[in-house]
Motif scaffolding. Structure first.
Motif, PDB file in Angstrom:
ATOM      1  N   ALA A  13     -12.532 -25.569  17.145  1.00 45.80           N
ATOM      2  CA  ALA A  13     -11.276 -26.308  16.999  1.00 45.80           C
ATOM      3  C   ALA A  13     -11.018 -26.684  15.543  1.00 45.80           C
ATOM      4  N   CYS A  14     -12.046 -27.221  14.873  1.00 47.67           N
ATOM      5  CA  CYS A  14     -11.855 -27.752  13.523  1.00 47.67           C
ATOM      6  C   CYS A  14     -11.900 -26.680  12.447  1.00 47.67           C
ATOM      7  N   HIS A  15     -12.883 -25.785  12.525  1.00 48.02           N
ATOM      8  CA  HIS A  15     -13.092 -24.814  11.439  1.00 48.02           C
ATOM      9  C   HIS A  15     -12.292 -23.529  11.612  1.00 48.02           C
ATOM     10  N   THR A  16     -12.122 -23.087  12.850  1.00 47.60           N
ATOM     11  CA  THR A  16     -11.451 -21.815  13.093  1.00 47.60           C
ATOM     12  C   THR A  16      -9.958 -22.001  13.373  1.00 47.60           C
ATOM     13  N   LEU A  17      -9.638 -22.981  14.212  1.00 48.66           N
ATOM     14  CA  LEU A  17      -8.234 -23.218  14.558  1.00 48.66           C
ATOM     15  C   LEU A  17      -7.572 -24.250  13.658  1.00 48.66           C
ATOM     16  N   SER A  18      -8.338 -24.824  12.735  1.00 51.25           N
ATOM     17  CA  SER A  18      -7.819 -25.793  11.752  1.00 51.25           C
ATOM     18  C   SER A  18      -7.128 -26.982  12.416  1.00 51.25           C
ATOM     19  N   VAL A  23     -17.559 -33.598   8.446  1.00 51.30           N
ATOM     20  CA  VAL A  23     -16.976 -34.613   7.566  1.00 51.30           C
ATOM     21  C   VAL A  23     -17.902 -35.811   7.347  1.00 51.30           C
ATOM     22  N   VAL A  24     -19.173 -35.638   7.704  1.00 57.78           N
ATOM     23  CA  VAL A  24     -20.139 -36.728   7.512  1.00 57.78           C
ATOM     24  C   VAL A  24     -20.712 -36.701   6.102  1.00 57.78           C
ATOM     25  N   GLY A  25     -20.993 -35.498   5.594  1.00 65.34           N
ATOM     26  CA  GLY A  25     -21.500 -35.384   4.235  1.00 65.34           C
ATOM     27  C   GLY A  25     -22.995 -35.540   4.112  1.00 65.34           C
ATOM     28  N   ILE A  26     -23.698 -35.649   5.243  1.00 61.94           N
ATOM     29  CA  ILE A  26     -25.161 -35.787   5.243  1.00 61.94           C
ATOM     30  C   ILE A  26     -25.799 -34.535   5.825  1.00 61.94           C
ATOM     31  N   ASN A  27     -25.290 -34.141   6.983  1.00 60.83           N
ATOM     32  CA  ASN A  27     -25.893 -33.039   7.730  1.00 60.83           C
ATOM     33  C   ASN A  27     -25.465 -31.682   7.172  1.00 60.83           C
ATOM     34  N   THR A  28     -26.288 -30.694   7.419  1.00 58.63           N
ATOM     35  CA  THR A  28     -25.933 -29.320   7.063  1.00 58.63           C
ATOM     36  C   THR A  28     -24.671 -28.910   7.811  1.00 58.63           C
ATOM     37  N   LEU A  29     -23.739 -28.312   7.105  1.00 61.01           N
ATOM     38  CA  LEU A  29     -22.493 -27.883   7.730  1.00 61.01           C
ATOM     39  C   LEU A  29     -22.768 -26.728   8.685  1.00 61.01           C
ATOM     40  N   ARG A  30     -22.345 -26.894   9.936  1.00 58.57           N
ATOM     41  CA  ARG A  30     -22.551 -25.863  10.946  1.00 58.57           C
ATOM     42  C   ARG A  30     -21.191 -25.302  11.381  1.00 58.57           C
ATOM     43  N   ILE A  31     -21.046 -23.999  11.285  1.00 60.47           N
ATOM     44  CA  ILE A  31     -19.864 -23.340  11.803  1.00 60.47           C
ATOM     45  C   ILE A  31     -20.338 -22.321  12.836  1.00 60.47           C
ATOM     46  N   TYR A  32     -20.029 -22.567  14.068  1.00 64.04           N
ATOM     47  CA  TYR A  32     -20.543 -21.743  15.160  1.00 64.04           C
ATOM     48  C   TYR A  32     -19.738 -20.460  15.312  1.00 64.04           C
ATOM     49  N   SER A  33     -20.444 -19.369  15.527  1.00 66.04           N
ATOM     50  CA  SER A  33     -19.815 -18.092  15.851  1.00 66.04           C
ATOM     51  C   SER A  33     -19.757 -17.974  17.371  1.00 66.04           C
ATOM     52  N   PRO A  34     -18.565 -17.983  17.972  1.00 68.15           N
ATOM     53  CA  PRO A  34     -18.492 -17.865  19.434  1.00 68.15           C
ATOM     54  C   PRO A  34     -18.992 -16.510  19.919  1.00 68.15           C
ATOM     55  N   HIS A  35     -18.882 -15.508  19.056  1.00 69.21           N
ATOM     56  CA  HIS A  35     -19.378 -14.173  19.419  1.00 69.21           C
ATOM     57  C   HIS A  35     -20.907 -14.184  19.518  1.00 69.21           C
ATOM     58  N   LYS A  36     -21.564 -14.768  18.522  1.00 71.50           N
ATOM     59  CA  LYS A  36     -23.034 -14.859  18.531  1.00 71.50           C
ATOM     60  C   LYS A  36     -23.512 -15.733  19.687  1.00 71.50           C
TER      61      LYS A  36
END
Length: 458
Positions: free
Chosen positions: A363-368, A400-413
């Motif tokens: 929702a956030c990274h792919t569909l903005s 948007v936390v700025g602490i954790n590693t940024l994760r962008i999930y691949s729905p295909h994977k």
């Protein structure tokens, strides 16, 4: 009756008898206690409330009412806003004390609690709040919270009140014009809600909580470690205790101590597969600990409901296209595993953590879509909606936390890893059942029958 001998016990999200500090304190200090649940129109009308939440409340209140009635006590149930209800009760028969638990909630419930506090000060009523989670109010050093957390979590559990004490839970006759004399029974439809057609919703009550806990610790829990990643196995491998924790039909520390006791039992009896059991249950206790950690984040940073924890991310620009939001909410985004998860949520209120992370990431990274735009739509889908967990994970997966590693999930994977034979996808997306697994996995740019193409080429 002397008003000092009588008190109100105000139930919120603590719908149980066992390990209930507020209820026990009220009974210890007063001869007669009126337990009261107030069904607030502001809760029923809130944009984050869904039929799952109201249904859980109905189940839990009705179960608690039945438990109390069988032992000669009474639970009062009133529909109305809290301060107005207190005004009506106080005018008919004054009381000097109110007992409740500390709720870790959103701005709506915080505003209500501030109004209750002002009312109590105005009417010289003492309001006593008690902790039910390992979350701490006021200023404290977050780096040194482990000691108080352990003291609370490993503290003595409070037994269910004795039968003679439950019989002291009563409704004074002075309130007969407001509170019905018969045992209250809430009804979902009468409150303006209906569950989705063919919904498969978990029962949330103190009685059901004990059954689910026993089933997890003695039968299903062995598969927890490794089994909670896939939506195929998480339904049974997961504890399924999150709705009970969210609506207060059990406590985290009660569940934590029961899990440790089960681990000790497994070790002492040399149970077959004991090592696997211990690994799974140890992983479960870690997540119980993290639960309090994330709830603490909301308590300490209440503005995270409205702004990113890291203010630098306020500058992110989102497209927020209405058609993307609608397709995502309806499970028509064109990403098979994403849509299957959304449709599963809309029917059951449950999906596992990894899949929750994935649908938020998409929702956030792919569909903005701004994380604030999907906040309430997601909250409505979760039968186990707990504000502190929800907002913490929403911001974390939105990056948007700025602490954790940024994760962008691949729905295909994720589809290949977690549902390689597309069993889950076909279960929840009937229009794909006639297609081969390879066709579904390789689905990208063109529709498969009535199923749409992906909204984007990511």
């Amino acid at each position: 009756m002397n008003q000092n001998k009588y008190a109100l016990y105000w139930l919120k999200r603590d719908l149980r008898l066992a390990d209930n500090p507020a209820l026990c304190a009220a009974l210890d200090s007063h001869e007669v206690v009126m337990p009261i649940f107030i069904m607030e129109p502001t809760f029923l009308e809130a944009s984050e409330t869904s039929s799952f939440h109201v249904n859980a409340t109905v189940d839990a209140v009705n179960d608690l009412s039945s438990q109390i009635s069988k032992l000669g006590g009474r639970l009062a149930v009133v529909k109305g806003e809290v301060v107005k209800t207190l005004d009506k009760l106080f005018a008919l028969f004054p009381f000097g004390s109110i007992y409740s638990h500390e709720e870790i909630g959103i701005d709506r419930t915080y505003a209500r609690d501030k109004a209750v506090k002002s009312w109590c000060l105005k009417n010289n009523v003492h309001w006593k709040e008690y902790k039910q989670t390992g979350v701490f109010r006021g200023k404290h050093d977050r780096n040194n919270r482990n000691k108080p957390w352990r003291e609370f979590t490993f503290g003595k559990l409070l037994d269910r009140p004795a039968e003679k004490d439950i019989a002291r839970l009563a409704v004074p006759s002075a309130y007969s014009s407001i509170i019905k004399p018969e045992e209250p029974k809430l009804n979902l439809k009468e409150l303006g809600y209906e569950l989705p057609q063919d919904a498969k919703v978990q029962i949330v009550s103190e009685t059901a909580s004990a059954v689910t806990q026993q089933d997890f610790l003695y039968r299903r829990g062995i598969a927890y470690r490794g089994g909670i990643s896939s939506p195929l196995t998480a339904l049974t491998a997961g504890s399924r205790m999150s709705p009970h924790l969210a609506w207060g039909t059990t406590t985290g520390r009660k569940l934590y101590q029961a899990t440790l006791a089960r681990m000790a039992e497994i070790k002492n009896t040399n149970l077959p597969d004991g090592a696997r059991w211990r690994r799974s249950l140890n992983a479960f206790t870690s997540r119980l600990h993290w639960r309090d950690h994330f709830m603490q984040r909301l308590e300490s940073e209440p503005n995270m409901e409205f702004a990113p924890l890291n203010p630098a991310y306020e500058a992110i620009k989102y497209d927020n296209r209405p058609e993307h939001l609608a397709a995502w909410e309806e499970g028509r985004s064109g990403y098979p595993l994403v849509d299957a998860c959304i449709r599963c949520l809309r029917q059951t209120g449950f999906i596992n953590f990894r899949m929750r992370s994935m649908i938020t990431s998409i929702a956030c990274h792919t569909l903005s879509l701004d994380w604030r735009v999907i906040d309430h739509p997601l909250a409505r889908m979760f039968a186990d909606y707990e504000p502190g967990i929800h907002l913490s994970q929403l911001q974390m997966q939105a990056g948007v936390v700025g602490i954790n590693t940024l994760r962008i999930y691949s729905p295909h994977k994720q589809l290949i890893d977690q549902d390689p034979d597309t069993i889950f996808v076909k279960r929840w997306i009937p229009e794909l059942r006639g297609f081969a697994t390879k066709q579904i996995i390789n689905h990208r740019s063109k529709p498969l029958g009535d199923y749409p193409a992906q909204l984007t080429d990511w």
